[in-house]
Structure formats: C-alpha cells, structure tokens
Design a protein around this motif. Sequence first.
Motif, PDB file in Angstrom:
ATOM      1  N   ARG A   1     -46.926  60.254 -86.755  1.00 11.88           N
ATOM      2  CA  ARG A   1     -47.834  59.497 -85.891  1.00 11.88           C
ATOM      3  C   ARG A   1     -49.308  59.169 -86.623  1.00 11.88           C
ATOM      4  NH1 ARG A   1     -48.629  60.987 -79.955  1.00 11.88           N
ATOM      5  NH2 ARG A   1     -46.524  61.097 -80.044  1.00 11.88           N
ATOM      6  N   ASP A   2     -49.875  60.523 -87.056  1.00  9.12           N
ATOM      7  CA  ASP A   2     -50.984  60.179 -87.836  1.00  9.12           C
ATOM      8  C   ASP A   2     -51.120  59.145 -89.097  1.00  9.12           C
ATOM      9  OD1 ASP A   2     -49.695  62.220 -88.988  1.00  9.12           O
ATOM     10  OD2 ASP A   2     -51.357  63.185 -90.015  1.00  9.12           O
TER      11      ASP A   2
ATOM     12  N   TRP B   1     -50.738  55.667 -87.998  1.00 12.55           N
ATOM     13  CA  TRP B   1     -51.970  55.076 -87.670  1.00 12.55           C
ATOM     14  C   TRP B   1     -52.747  54.584 -88.865  1.00 12.55           C
ATOM     15  CZ3 TRP B   1     -53.021  52.505 -83.777  1.00 12.55           C
ATOM     16  CH2 TRP B   1     -52.346  52.637 -82.420  1.00 12.55           C
TER      17      TRP B   1
ATOM     18  N   CYS C   1     -51.432  51.459 -89.843  1.00  8.86           N
ATOM     19  CA  CYS C   1     -51.915  50.251 -89.236  1.00  8.86           C
ATOM     20  C   CYS C   1     -53.283  49.829 -89.402  1.00  8.86           C
ATOM     21  CB  CYS C   1     -51.778  50.738 -87.627  1.00  8.86           C
ATOM     22  SG  CYS C   1     -50.196  50.783 -86.897  1.00  8.86           S
TER      23      CYS C   1
ATOM     24  N   LYS D   1     -55.576  56.076 -75.339  1.00  7.99           N
ATOM     25  CA  LYS D   1     -56.110  55.531 -76.617  1.00  7.99           C
ATOM     26  C   LYS D   1     -57.225  56.300 -77.348  1.00  7.99           C
ATOM     27  CE  LYS D   1     -56.484  50.982 -76.707  1.00  7.99           C
ATOM     28  NZ  LYS D   1     -56.766  49.364 -76.824  1.00  7.99           N
TER      29      LYS D   1
ATOM     30  N   THR E   1     -54.065  60.907 -82.145  1.00  7.46           N
ATOM     31  CA  THR E   1     -53.191  59.936 -82.594  1.00  7.46           C
ATOM     32  C   THR E   1     -52.085  59.504 -81.535  1.00  7.46           C
ATOM     33  OG1 THR E   1     -51.920  61.775 -82.955  1.00  7.46           O
ATOM     34  CG2 THR E   1     -53.051  60.950 -84.949  1.00  7.46           C
TER      35      THR E   1
ATOM     36  N   VAL F   1     -48.108  54.389 -80.650  1.00  5.12           N
ATOM     37  CA  VAL F   1     -48.380  52.937 -80.973  1.00  5.12           C
ATOM     38  C   VAL F   1     -47.680  52.060 -79.846  1.00  5.12           C
ATOM     39  CG1 VAL F   1     -48.558  53.450 -83.558  1.00  5.12           C
ATOM     40  CG2 VAL F   1     -46.287  52.904 -82.535  1.00  5.12           C
TER      41      VAL F   1
END
Length: 110
Positions: free
Chosen positions: A16-17, A20, A23, A90, A94, A97
Amino acid sequence: MALRHWIWLSSRKVRRDRLWQLCVRFNGAQGVFDAYEKELVNAVELSGDEIRSLYEDRNLEKALKTESECEKKDIFVLPFTHDLYPVNLKSTETPPVLLYAKGDIDCLAS
C-alpha cells in the motif's frame, strides 16, 4: 477520474505504501495505469512481483465487471479522491486507495 482505474489499482499485488508513492508520482490511478514499465521501475522501489502485477495485467475488463456488479448491487465504490471518503481514514499513513460501501454513505463524511 475513471473509477475503473482505481478498481484496477486496488487489485494490484503491491504494498500500500508503494501504491501511494506511485499515485503521487503519476497523479492518480489512471496515471499509474498509463505509465510505461520503465517509468514504474524508476519511480518507486518495487519488487519483481510488484512490477509484474502492475505491468503485465493492463486489462480493464475485470475492473469494468467489478464496477458493473457493484452498480447492480447498490454498492458504492469510493476512491481516495471521493468527497465522501472518510477524513479520519484519509489522514492515516497509508489509507486504502479504494473503499466499498453499502447503504447510507453520507455518514462516512463525518
């Protein structure tokens, strides 16, 4: 912002990190989807499996099917960029998404 790109991105086998970081680097899920393999490799430290997960499956059919199924079942799909994405979630280090929600989603914004 195409929801199908967020669905696609959320199904990648990438930490997940790192999602991000991608993104941020590519300005969202569609930017990650559109990036060339070399750009992905140079942007963030990714394992071989993560690179394959991002680059080898560039087909949006599964994401479109998921999007359609969610619509039929009244399931809301909220990417991180959606106004109703929970602020408290949010603000975590992390956050996911993408969230799937059913019912009254207005309560998520509080």
